[in-house]
Design a protein around this motif. Structure first.
Motif, mmCIF file in Angstrom:
data_model
loop_
_atom_site.group_PDB
_atom_site.id
_atom_site.type_symbol
_atom_site.label_atom_id
_atom_site.label_comp_id
_atom_site.label_asym_id
_atom_site.label_seq_id
_atom_site.Cartn_x
_atom_site.Cartn_y
_atom_site.Cartn_z
ATOM 1 N N LYS A 217 0.864 -1.175 0.000
ATOM 2 C CA LYS A 217 0.000 0.000 0.000
ATOM 3 C C LYS A 217 0.905 1.230 0.000
ATOM 4 O O LYS A 217 1.867 1.308 0.770
ATOM 5 C CB LYS A 217 -0.897 0.011 1.228
ATOM 6 C CG LYS A 217 -1.840 1.212 1.283
ATOM 7 C CD LYS A 217 -2.697 1.169 2.536
ATOM 8 C CE LYS A 217 -3.628 2.400 2.584
ATOM 9 N NZ LYS A 217 -4.469 2.398 3.810
ATOM 10 N N ILE A 218 0.614 2.182 -0.879
ATOM 11 C CA ILE A 218 1.444 3.379 -0.975
ATOM 12 C C ILE A 218 0.567 4.622 -0.990
ATOM 13 O O ILE A 218 -0.598 4.572 -1.390
ATOM 14 C CB ILE A 218 2.343 3.365 -2.227
ATOM 15 C CG1 ILE A 218 1.507 3.161 -3.502
ATOM 16 C CG2 ILE A 218 3.415 2.298 -2.124
ATOM 17 C CD1 ILE A 218 2.315 3.239 -4.773
ATOM 18 N N SER A 219 1.129 5.726 -0.542
ATOM 19 C CA SER A 219 0.439 7.015 -0.585
ATOM 20 C C SER A 219 1.432 8.079 -1.017
ATOM 21 O O SER A 219 2.625 7.812 -1.157
ATOM 22 C CB SER A 219 -0.163 7.356 0.784
ATOM 23 O OG SER A 219 0.842 7.416 1.781
ATOM 24 N N GLY A 220 0.929 9.291 -1.211
ATOM 25 C CA GLY A 220 1.775 10.365 -1.717
ATOM 26 C C GLY A 220 1.661 10.462 -3.225
ATOM 27 O O GLY A 220 0.911 9.718 -3.865
ATOM 28 N N ILE A 221 2.407 11.384 -3.805
ATOM 29 C CA ILE A 221 2.398 11.579 -5.252
ATOM 30 C C ILE A 221 3.292 10.534 -5.891
ATOM 31 O O ILE A 221 4.519 10.555 -5.724
ATOM 32 C CB ILE A 221 2.875 12.993 -5.625
ATOM 33 C CG1 ILE A 221 1.958 14.043 -4.978
ATOM 34 C CG2 ILE A 221 2.917 13.172 -7.133
ATOM 35 C CD1 ILE A 221 2.400 15.472 -5.214
ATOM 36 N N ILE A 222 2.698 9.614 -6.632
ATOM 37 C CA ILE A 222 3.453 8.506 -7.217
ATOM 38 C C ILE A 222 4.251 9.009 -8.415
ATOM 39 O O ILE A 222 3.682 9.570 -9.351
ATOM 40 C CB ILE A 222 2.500 7.385 -7.653
ATOM 41 C CG1 ILE A 222 1.740 6.858 -6.429
ATOM 42 C CG2 ILE A 222 3.279 6.257 -8.328
ATOM 43 C CD1 ILE A 222 0.701 5.817 -6.763
ATOM 44 N N PRO A 223 5.567 8.832 -8.411
ATOM 45 C CA PRO A 223 6.400 9.314 -9.528
ATOM 46 C C PRO A 223 6.281 8.406 -10.737
ATOM 47 O O PRO A 223 5.822 7.262 -10.644
ATOM 48 C CB PRO A 223 7.814 9.278 -8.947
ATOM 49 C CG PRO A 223 7.759 8.161 -7.956
ATOM 50 C CD PRO A 223 6.376 8.197 -7.358
ATOM 51 N N LYS A 224 6.722 8.929 -11.867
ATOM 52 C CA LYS A 224 6.760 8.123 -13.074
ATOM 53 C C LYS A 224 7.864 7.074 -12.930
ATOM 54 O O LYS A 224 8.925 7.368 -12.396
ATOM 55 C CB LYS A 224 7.019 9.008 -14.302
ATOM 56 C CG LYS A 224 6.850 8.276 -15.623
ATOM 57 C CD LYS A 224 6.968 9.200 -16.814
ATOM 58 C CE LYS A 224 6.774 8.441 -18.124
ATOM 59 N NZ LYS A 224 6.910 9.315 -19.309
#
Length: 390
Positions: A217-224
């Protein structure tokens, strides 16, 4: 000075564990090994005894707790089937066992584990593989499967294989891998991959207690996503630096993933130092200066690796381009381009064409080649094909 080059590997070792060891690369004029003394800002090619060796490239070196630099497989320019071991304390070359070793490969993931073992994951054994620089999907060739991983025991000098389960990542190469803070999981990020027919992701975790893959599970602005980058654990962060596949005009060269909570990883832009380092799963000194030295060493190693690739590649590109234009100025213009494949999160609506990046080239055309960047009006940087030295 270290000659311009690319596709080398580096790690921190030596008598006091404060020396950067740079090994290999694709420039035949350079020494196989250079050391960097950060206290005096000096590069030197050390005198090394032991067995005779040959320079390799496109590999991932791992520094063991014993001060030995493990350099498995790689390219010479054929894909090499050996385990070179450099003792960075005695400066002596050795060789490790190949009994039950995996298929020789390049651009694989390699991570040091707390139990004096190295885990090897994925990679390539096909030197003609190509991938799209926008989607990072492999257009030609097949990367190696992550359905099995390989363990090298540094103490007993032997190999073992583990079959993985769960959400197994698609076949991939050129990704980064680090050990989680608890020493019980390996985190991989990015890479060029073979699309298996389902929506692929760029961040996976391998649970070392049962060798089960899962998507955290991840949060924040996902980079390319990116490929051919570097990653280190610094305090509670997975620090990712440089690479191919992202737009530098809108995204930082350095990414931070907070991995302190195994229930949820967080992409962040803020590095918050803690009173004491938690990045080393083994017992460490409580002295803050020692912890700071480890943090600085990790950052320096990652940044230098990325800078060598970018700066060295730029000079090699300029040299190759000038030489080719003198022979036949039309050679380069004939490289084919593909129509861009839209990707989620793309921030450049004006881009209509992307070149297919040749990740690897034929053996005969290998040396004197490099992936490089040049500024463009549309996307800030575009990676050209590997240039053939005529």
């Amino acid at each position: 000075m270290v000659p311009p080059h690319g596709l080398a590997t580096s790690a921190k070792g030596g008598v006091n564990n404060d020396t950067l060891f740079l090994y290999g690369g694709n420039n035949q004029t350079m020494e196989s090994v250079y050391t960097f003394d950060p206290h005096h800002m000096i590069w030197n090619p050390p005198k090394i005894t032991g067995i005779s060796t040959i320079r390799k490239s496109s590999l991932t070196g791992v520094m063991g707790y014993n001060g030995k630099f493990y350099l498995w497989s790689g390219r010479t320019p054929i894909i090499s089937n050996d385990m070179l071991i450099l003792d960075t304390i005695s400066l002596n070359w050795e060789k490790g066992s190949l009994v039950n070793a995996p298929t020789p490969r390049i651009f694989y993931g390699a991570t040091l584990l707390p139990n004096d073992k190295i885990i090897y994951i994925g990679g390539l054994n096909d030197v003609t593989t190509e991938f799209d620089d926008d989607t990072l999907n492999i257009d030609k060739g097949i990367a190696l499967s992550l359905s099995e991983v390989y363990l090298y025991d540094m103490i007993n000098d032997n190999w073992d294989v583990k079959i993985t389960t769960g959400k197994i990542p698609s076949n991939r190469c050129g990704f980064s891998s680090v050990l989680g803070l608890d020493g019980q999981r390996v985190i991989i990020y990015g890479g060029a991959f073979n699309n298996p027919g389902y929506l692929d992701t760029t961040l996976y975790v391998l649970d070392l207690t049962n060798y089960n893959w899962y998507i955290p599970k991840i949060s924040g602005i996902i980079p390319k996503p990116r490929v051919f980058h570097q990653a280190n654990v610094v305090e509670k962060y997975m620090v990712i630096s440089f690479g191919i596949g992202y737009d530098r005009t809108v995204e930082s060269d350095i990414l931070l993933l907070d991995i302190s909570n195994n229930e949820e990883y967080v992409w962040t832009t803020s590095f918050v130092p803690s009173p004491s380092s938690t990045s080393d799963p083994l017992p460490t000194s409580s002295n803050n200066s020692s912890d700071n030295s480890k943090m600085v060493g990790a950052i320096v190693g990652s940044l230098l690796s990325g800078i060598f690739l970018l700066v060295g590649g730029f000079f090699l590109y300029k040299w190759n381009k000038k030489r080719q234009s003198q022979n036949n100025i039309n050679n380069y213009n004939n490289y084919g381009q593909e129509k861009a494949i839209p990707t989620e999160g793309s921030k450049n609506e004006n881009m209509t064409n992307h070149e297919v990046v040749s990740a690897i080239v034929n053996n005969d055309n290998y040396y004197g080649q490099e992936v490089v960047t040049t500024p463009t009006n549309n996307d800030g940087f575009k990676f050209f094909k590997l240039l053939n030295k005529k």
